[in-house]
Scaffold this active site. Structure first.
Site, short mmCIF file in Angstrom:
data_model
loop_
_atom_site.label_atom_id
_atom_site.label_comp_id
_atom_site.label_asym_id
_atom_site.label_seq_id
_atom_site.Cartn_x
_atom_site.Cartn_y
_atom_site.Cartn_z
N ARG A 108 -10.39 34.06 -12.61
CA ARG A 108 -10.45 32.61 -12.37
C ARG A 108 -10.16 31.95 -13.71
O ARG A 108 -10.91 32.12 -14.67
CB ARG A 108 -11.81 32.20 -11.83
CG ARG A 108 -12.02 30.70 -11.90
CD ARG A 108 -13.18 30.23 -11.06
NE ARG A 108 -12.85 30.31 -9.65
CZ ARG A 108 -13.54 29.71 -8.69
NH1 ARG A 108 -14.60 28.99 -9.00
NH2 ARG A 108 -13.19 29.83 -7.42
N HIS A 135 -5.07 28.71 -5.18
CA HIS A 135 -6.32 29.42 -4.87
C HIS A 135 -6.06 30.27 -3.62
O HIS A 135 -6.58 30.00 -2.53
CB HIS A 135 -7.42 28.38 -4.60
CG HIS A 135 -8.81 28.94 -4.61
ND1 HIS A 135 -9.10 30.25 -4.92
CD2 HIS A 135 -10.01 28.35 -4.33
CE1 HIS A 135 -10.41 30.44 -4.84
NE2 HIS A 135 -10.98 29.30 -4.48
N GLN A 138 -8.91 31.80 -1.18
CA GLN A 138 -9.56 30.84 -0.30
C GLN A 138 -8.74 30.67 0.98
O GLN A 138 -9.28 30.63 2.09
CB GLN A 138 -9.71 29.49 -1.02
CG GLN A 138 -10.35 28.40 -0.16
CD GLN A 138 -11.80 28.69 0.17
OE1 GLN A 138 -12.59 28.98 -0.72
NE2 GLN A 138 -12.16 28.62 1.44
N ASP A 230 -10.82 18.61 -0.10
CA ASP A 230 -11.38 19.30 -1.28
C ASP A 230 -11.89 18.19 -2.21
O ASP A 230 -11.60 17.01 -2.01
CB ASP A 230 -10.27 20.14 -1.95
CG ASP A 230 -10.76 20.92 -3.16
OD1 ASP A 230 -11.99 21.12 -3.29
OD2 ASP A 230 -9.91 21.34 -3.98
N CYS A 270 -13.11 23.90 1.23
CA CYS A 270 -13.31 25.17 0.51
C CYS A 270 -14.70 25.26 -0.12
O CYS A 270 -15.16 26.35 -0.43
CB CYS A 270 -12.23 25.33 -0.55
SG CYS A 270 -12.17 23.96 -1.71
N ARG A 298 -14.66 34.47 2.96
CA ARG A 298 -14.19 34.86 1.62
C ARG A 298 -14.51 36.35 1.42
O ARG A 298 -13.69 37.11 0.91
CB ARG A 298 -14.89 34.03 0.53
CG ARG A 298 -14.51 32.56 0.49
CD ARG A 298 -13.06 32.37 0.10
NE ARG A 298 -12.74 32.95 -1.19
CZ ARG A 298 -12.97 32.38 -2.38
NH1 ARG A 298 -13.47 31.16 -2.44
NH2 ARG A 298 -12.64 32.99 -3.51
N1 NVA Z 1 -9.91 22.16 -6.46
C1 NVA Z 1 -11.19 22.76 -6.77
C2 NVA Z 1 -11.42 23.95 -5.91
C3 NVA Z 1 -12.76 24.62 -6.09
C4 NVA Z 1 -12.93 25.84 -5.23
C5 NVA Z 1 -11.25 23.12 -8.24
O1 NVA Z 1 -10.24 23.64 -8.76
O2 NVA Z 1 -12.26 22.86 -8.87
N1 CP Z 2 -14.35 27.83 -2.80
C1 CP Z 2 -14.62 28.43 -3.99
O1 CP Z 2 -13.77 29.07 -4.59
O2 CP Z 2 -15.89 28.29 -4.42
P1 CP Z 2 -16.48 28.71 -5.83
O3 CP Z 2 -15.91 27.75 -6.86
O4 CP Z 2 -17.96 28.59 -5.69
O5 CP Z 2 -16.05 30.12 -6.14
#
Ligand code: NVA
Ligand code: CP
Length: 314
Positions: A108, A135, A138, A230, A270, A298
């Site tokens: 990540r 992502h 997801q 989101d 998500c 997930r």
């Molecule tokens: N768009 C959000 C998704 C989190 C799962 C982010 O990147 O923070």
């Molecule tokens: N949806 C998702 O990726 O959640 P987290 O940021 O908690 O991993």
């Protein structure tokens, strides 16, 4: 015969063929069924997954760690202060070194380029666990969830309403690939990247999906089978939060907006969610919401993915 996906990376869903995505759904559904029946599935016995996290996570961290454990392997959490990356060791060298120890890398990151660099220099599979661009894990879970509810994905319409961010990008790529129509409504200046829209349209031309981008949330919601949103400020954009909350108000998913969708529409997010911002409590906690099924999937979708990418030689 099962497709051989051993050693493949997952940077974006655009990289997968439709048949490969279907193979992941098949493996995920099979592992889910066995897990629910109490059957052990140690298909990755003795394997290790390195999990690099430059940002926080609840779902991704826990589902990957529990998932690899349930497959007979071990997950290694590597947070922002756990690697020499912070002290100037390159992503290239990190990829090469980790590849000598582990059987797969999930990462990540902030910059999607870091995922591409890991993919280039690691000799084990690399899985994108969220970047600023996409992502994909997801959306694998999301499509598995919709399949469970609706049976068939092709021909359904998804409305993604909000920020044209990493989630919007991955949903466009995922929907186009499986033949689902997608309409993204986002304000000017916050729309999905042109390059991703182009990739999605490329995939859509093979499946008959429509990929639309608009500024009008009502037009997007019209007749939708699924309404998805989101957060308005993603991780790393915290300083823009108040400015974004003002600007995105007309894009809030509430009873007024969902009234334009099909009667039996599904609400998806998500997570994490901000009630009262991108979605009203009434919608996310209401009868159309399937957000916790998505979260659970997930685990199952990523188990299917890991089993295929990190499997033993046959
Ligand atoms: N768009 C959000 C998704 C989190 C799962 C982010 O990147 O923070
Ligand atoms: N949806 C998702 O990726 O959640 P987290 O940021 O908690 O991993």
């Amino acid at each position: 015969m099962a497709l051989n996906m051993k050693g493949r990376n997952l940077a974006t869903l655009h990289d997968l063929a439709l048949e490969e995505m279907q193979e992941i759904f098949k493996a995920s559904a099979d592992l889910k069924r066995k897990h629910k029946a109490g059957e052990a599935t140690p298909v990755l016995k003795g394997k290790t997954l390195a999990m690099i996290f430059q940002k926080p996570s609840t779902r991704t961290r826990v589902s990957f760690e529990v998932g690899i454990y349930q497959l007979g392997g071990t997950g290694l959490y590597l947070g922002p202060n756990d690697l020499q990356l912070n002290r100037g060791e390159t992503i290239e060298d990190t990829a090469r070194v980790l590849s000598r120890f582990v059987d797969g890398i999930m990462a990540r990151v902030f910059s999607h380029n870091d995922i591409l660099t890991l993919c280039k220099h690691a000799s084990v599979p690399v899985i994108n666990g969220l970047s600023d661009l996409t992502h994909p894990c997801q959306v694998l879970a999301d499509l598995l969830t919709i399949t469970e509810r609706r049976g068939e994905l092709k021909g359904l319409k998804m409305a993604y309403i909000g920020d044209g961010n990493n989630m919007a990008h991955s949903l466009m790529l995922g929907c186009a690939k499986v033949g689902m129509h997608i309409s993204v409504a986002a304000p000017h200046g916050y729309q999905p990247k042109a390059e991703i829209v182009e990739w999605a349209r490329e995939d859509a031309s093979a499946t008959g999906a429509r990929v639309e981008v608009t500024t009008d949330p009502v037009a997007a919601a019209k007749n939708a089978d699924i309404i998805y949103t989101d957060v308005w400020a993603s991780m790393g954009q915290e300083s823009e939060h108040s400015e974004r909350v003002n600007l995105f108000q007309p894009y809030q998913i509430n009873a007024g907006l969902t009234a334009h969708a099909k009667k039996d529409y599904l609400f998806m997010h998500c997570l994490p969610a901000h009630r009262g911002e991108e979605v009203s409590a009434e919608v996310i906690d209401g009868p159309h919401s399937i957000v916790f099924d998505q979260a659970e999937n997930r685990l199952h979708a990523q188990k299917g993915l890991m089993a295929l990418l990190m499997q033993n030689e046959t």
